[in-house]
Enzyme design. Structure first.
Site, PDB file in Angstrom:
ATOM      1  N   GLU A 189      -5.191  15.446  77.761  1.00 44.16           N
ATOM      2  CA  GLU A 189      -5.280  14.078  78.259  1.00 44.16           C
ATOM      3  C   GLU A 189      -6.082  14.095  79.555  1.00 44.16           C
ATOM      4  O   GLU A 189      -5.711  14.788  80.509  1.00 44.16           O
ATOM      5  CB  GLU A 189      -3.894  13.506  78.532  1.00 44.16           C
ATOM      6  N   ASP A 235       2.518   5.950  87.546  1.00 43.76           N
ATOM      7  CA  ASP A 235       2.393   7.330  88.006  1.00 43.76           C
ATOM      8  C   ASP A 235       3.119   7.569  89.321  1.00 43.76           C
ATOM      9  O   ASP A 235       3.177   6.706  90.198  1.00 43.76           O
ATOM     10  CB  ASP A 235       0.918   7.700  88.157  1.00 43.76           C
TER      11      ASP A 235
END
Length: 259
Positions: free
Chosen positions: A47, A58
């Site tokens: 990824e 995040d």
């Protein structure tokens, strides 16, 4: 055949390991070296994060990496050029992970077209509403044979999970918790129960578990209840500590996953 589908078709009895890193961090030109090092070390799927100024899902490690990447000058245009330069050397699936804003700015069709030209097999867009995926993104992605990977969390209803399973392809990204990304020492009973619940649903799509995997215990829990595990924050931290030396960061990660 799309490389993501090919991977899962060819590895039904294997437990896969996928890694995430942020393009352009710690160095602007390091993207190709990191991907090729991962492939050499046997990582099943990569990824590649598209840096964004407001990465809501995040934690601090990946937020910091995104900030550094943007300061280094990373853009989608540069990323596609870097990926296209190595696409003939890359045999494993590449999945871009990024937020909707920069992709919309680039243009959905232009994004999907460049993904294919650069050897990218799929994309994860955490803040893409599912209705927009069905109506706006999926028809274009299907045209280019690009897999749009959707996320589920412990809060996602069974009805919604089955709807996602029916309308996506590639794999389902199982988020281990509803919180932000980051490492965890272990998965509690509640998370383990969630893993078992999804496992028992016998979904059509393969599943990968991510968020919080950083050691042998969390890796085993993920791999026991899905087709494999995705590691992000732990590897991003090790790559930064190694000043971009992907081989060292990978060796350190694989060692940490034994403990």
């Amino acid at each position: 055949m799309n490389k993501i589908n090919q991977l899962f078709d060819n590895s039904k009895d294997q437990k896969l390991l996928s890694l995430y890193f942020c393009a352009g961090c710690p160095t602007l030109e390091g993207t190709a070296n990191v991907i090729l090092a991962m492939q050499h070390k046997g990582i099943a799927m990569v990824e590649v994060g598209i840096p964004f100024s407001d990465p809501l899902a995040d934690g601090p490690v990946i937020q910091s990496a995104a900030t550094k990447a943007l300061k280094n000058g990373m853009t989608l245009t540069k990323l596609f050029a870097q990926l296209e330069a190595i696409k003939d050397q890359v045999t494993i699936p590449l999945v871009l992970m990024g937020y909707l804003n920069p992709i919309l700015h680039y243009g959905i069709e232009a994004f999907c077209k460049r993904c294919v030209e650069a050897g990218v097999s799929g994309a994860i867009i955490p803040d893409l509403p599912f209705d927009d995926y069905l109506n706006l993104v999926k028809p274009i992605a299907d045209k280019y044979d690009l897999r749009i990977i959707m996320l589920i969390t412990p809060e996602t209803s069974e009805e919604r999970i089955r709807f996602i399973d029916d309308h996506t392809d590639g794999f389902i990204y199982m988020v281990s918790s509803a919180s932000i990304t980051g490492t965890q020492k272990s998965f509690d009973d509640q998370k383990q129960a969630y893993f078992r619940k999804i496992n028992a649903m016998n979904l059509r799509n393969p599943r990968m578990i991510g968020f919080g995997i950083s050691n042998a215990q969390t890796l085993k829990a993920a791999q026991d209840n899905a087709n494999g595990a995705i590691i992000g924050s732990k590897f991003v931290s090790l790559l930064d500590e190694a000043n971009g030396d992907a081989d060292k960061a990978l060796d350190d990660l694989l060692e940490a996953l034994k403990r």
